[in-house]
Structure formats: structure tokens, C-alpha cells
Design a protein around this motif. Structure first.
Motif, short mmCIF file in Angstrom:
data_model
loop_
_atom_site.label_atom_id
_atom_site.label_comp_id
_atom_site.label_asym_id
_atom_site.label_seq_id
_atom_site.Cartn_x
_atom_site.Cartn_y
_atom_site.Cartn_z
N GLU A 37 1.31 25.29 82.62
CA GLU A 37 0.26 24.77 82.93
C GLU A 37 -0.14 23.13 82.30
OE1 GLU A 37 -2.85 26.57 83.18
OE2 GLU A 37 -2.08 28.44 82.97
N TRP A 87 2.21 19.10 79.67
CA TRP A 87 2.80 19.82 80.64
C TRP A 87 3.86 19.97 80.58
CZ3 TRP A 87 1.47 16.02 83.74
CH2 TRP A 87 2.37 15.50 83.91
N TYR A 94 2.99 20.50 88.84
CA TYR A 94 1.86 20.62 88.29
C TYR A 94 0.89 19.81 88.99
CZ TYR A 94 3.65 16.17 88.19
OH TYR A 94 4.40 14.49 88.95
N LYS A 97 -2.67 21.29 89.77
CA LYS A 97 -3.26 21.85 87.86
C LYS A 97 -3.96 20.91 87.74
CE LYS A 97 -1.98 26.84 87.17
NZ LYS A 97 -1.81 27.37 86.16
N GLU A 100 -7.25 19.72 88.54
CA GLU A 100 -8.15 20.53 88.31
C GLU A 100 -8.93 19.85 86.69
OE1 GLU A 100 -6.49 24.30 88.35
OE2 GLU A 100 -6.88 24.29 90.65
N ARG A 241 -12.66 27.62 80.97
CA ARG A 241 -10.92 27.28 81.49
C ARG A 241 -10.40 25.97 80.32
NH1 ARG A 241 -7.05 25.05 82.50
NH2 ARG A 241 -6.73 23.66 84.18
#
Length: 268
Positions: A37, A87, A94, A97, A100, A241
């Protein structure tokens, strides 16, 4: 969170804090459990504010980054702001993500959005105080009852009066804490103008609340950042989110105002 929870609490941002080591250990485990994540600094600070002050979480993140436990990267947003992403060091793929995260943060933090939320917070407060029959006697002002604050260019969002008691009210509809220097100055303005200081915020550190209590003031803790109703879909996506406390209610809840009214009546 109840107002009485803040009494008898002392802890200050500038002092050495034993909770930083606790935060470091907690976040180390957190990233171990979320190895695939990508998060951003404000998100982690807010998600963990029940455990640690924002600055404690931030220091712990920097410590883990310097030790190589996590990776940190600064990104510039399209409108000019900056965001720090984090992260786990083992996360190789990564980039998708991370993009995003950046895209959604860019969407809700654009100046036209953040500016509208600031004004929206003020209108929600104005409506709430009017429903409970507080009289507005000043708005965006630095003067009252023959006195004028001139030491800085700051002013107060509102001045309300009820039952002969006058309040200087400052509204901050933001995810993060308001700037501490501004917090001090707004309290000083209120005391200079012989007003009781009231801060309507999503969240405030308990140490700051202690200072506000000592000044005879009140912190109205909303817990949620308030989005305009027209932006409710954006609020839903940000909440879903990022697991952040944002909402788009029609008005400030009567229960929140009732607790303030109860405190007000003790001062009459």
C-alpha cells in the motif's frame, strides 16, 4: 469526543515526548502489515490521531524513513502543493498506487475546492449558532466595543452574543491542525477585545485545548471535515479510499451545539 475529556491534560509540542518511540514501533508494525500500500503523511497522521499527536506521527515517519524501514518520496501536485508518500521498503511495484493517491489528493486539495470548504465551514457555523439563537454582532473583524486589534493583520471569523456573553469565534474546516501561531494570535485577539475564544475545528491537540480552557474558551470538535453537499460524492471517495474523517452533512449536528449551549449556560 466530549469536552470534559480535555481537562487536566498537559503535553507540549516542543518538549521531548516519550510517545515518539511508541509511535515508531506502532508504525513499523503498520507498514509490515500493509506492505503493498502507498500512504501519504497527512493520511497517517489523521488516522492515528487518537493515539498520537500529528507531529509525533510525523517525527516517527521521518525516523523510519531515515532508518530505511520505509521509503518516502515528495511529489509536487499539479496546482503547486507538495505531498509526501510512504510505502514499505519491500514494495517494488508502488508506482500505480502512488499515482492513484496523488490523483485523488490533487482533486480534493485544489485551491478552488479547499477554498470552498473553508467558506462552507463558516456558513455551517453561522447557521448552527443562528439555530440556537446566538446573535451575530461581528464578522471578519478585528474590532469590537470600541477596541481594535492592530498588532497583526489577523481578524476573527465571527463575534456572537447571547445572554450578555460575547464570543470570538474562529472556524477551521481542515483535516490537519490549524497553525499554532495563528491559534495563539486569535486567542490573544479575543482576550484583547474582551471576548471568550471559541474555536470550531475538526480536531485540536489536547495540549492546545488546555491553553484554550485556561483562557476561558471552548473548542467545538467536529471530528469530520465538512464538505459542501454538492461535493458529497468526492467526500465519499476520500472517506472510502483514504479512511479519512470527511463528510457532507446538511448542518452541524444539534448534539454538538447542545453541548456548547450547556457549557454556555454554566457561564451565564
Amino acid at each position: 469526543m466530549e469536552w470534559d475529556d480535555f481537562f487536566g491534560y498537559e503535553e507540549y509540542e516542543g518538549s521531548a515526548d516519550p510517545k515518539q518511540e511508541e509511535a515508531r514501533d506502532y508504525l513499523k508494525d503498520f507498514f509490515e502489515e500493509n506492505k503493498e500500500e502507498v500512504f501519504f503523511s497527512r493520511q497517517i497522521e489523521v488516522q492515528n490521531e487518537a493515539r498520537f499527536f500529528h507531529w509525533i506521527t510525523n517525527r516517527a515517519l521521518n525516523e523510519l524513513r531515515s532508518e530505511g524501514v520505509i521509503v518516502g518520496e515528495e511529489r509536487r501536485l499539479s496546482w503547486g502543493g507538495m505531498i509526501t508518500l510512504y510505502w514499505h521498503k519491500s514494495y517494488r511495484y508502488y508506482k500505480r498506487k502512488a499515482m492513484e493517491v496523488v490523483n485523488l489528493v490533487e482533486e480534493y486539495s485544489r485551491p478552488e475546492i479547499s477554498g470552498s470548504m473553508g467558506r462552507h465551514g463558516e456558513l455551517m457555523v453561522l447557521d448552527a449558532f443562528a439555530r440556537f439563537e446566538f446573535l451575530q454582532v461581528g464578522r471578519e473583524t478585528n474590532k469590537y466595543s470600541g477596541r481594535k486589534w492592530e498588532r497583526t493583520n489577523h481578524n476573527l471569523d465571527f463575534i456572537f452574543r447571547k445572554d450578555g456573553i460575547e464570543y470570538g469565534v474562529e472556524v477551521k474546516n481542515t483535516l490537519g491542525y490549524m497553525d499554532y501561531e495563528e491559534f495563539k494570535i486569535k486567542r490573544e485577539i479575543c482576550l484583547f477585545l474582551n471576548l471568550r475564544p471559541i474555536f470550531v475545528v475538526r480536531m485540536m491537540p489536547k495540549s492546545w485545548m488546555k491553553e484554550l480552557i485556561d483562557d476561558g474558551g471552548y473548542g467545538m470538535i467536529l471530528r469530520f471535515q465538512l464538505y459542501p453537499w454538492t461535493h458529497r460524492e468526492l467526500a465519499r471517495r476520500v472517506s472510502s479510499r483514504f479512511k479519512l474523517p470527511v463528510d457532507a452533512p446538511r448542518q452541524i449536528e444539534d448534539g454538538t451545539m447542545s453541548r456548547f449551549l450547556k457549557w454556555h449556560e454554566k457561564n451565564v
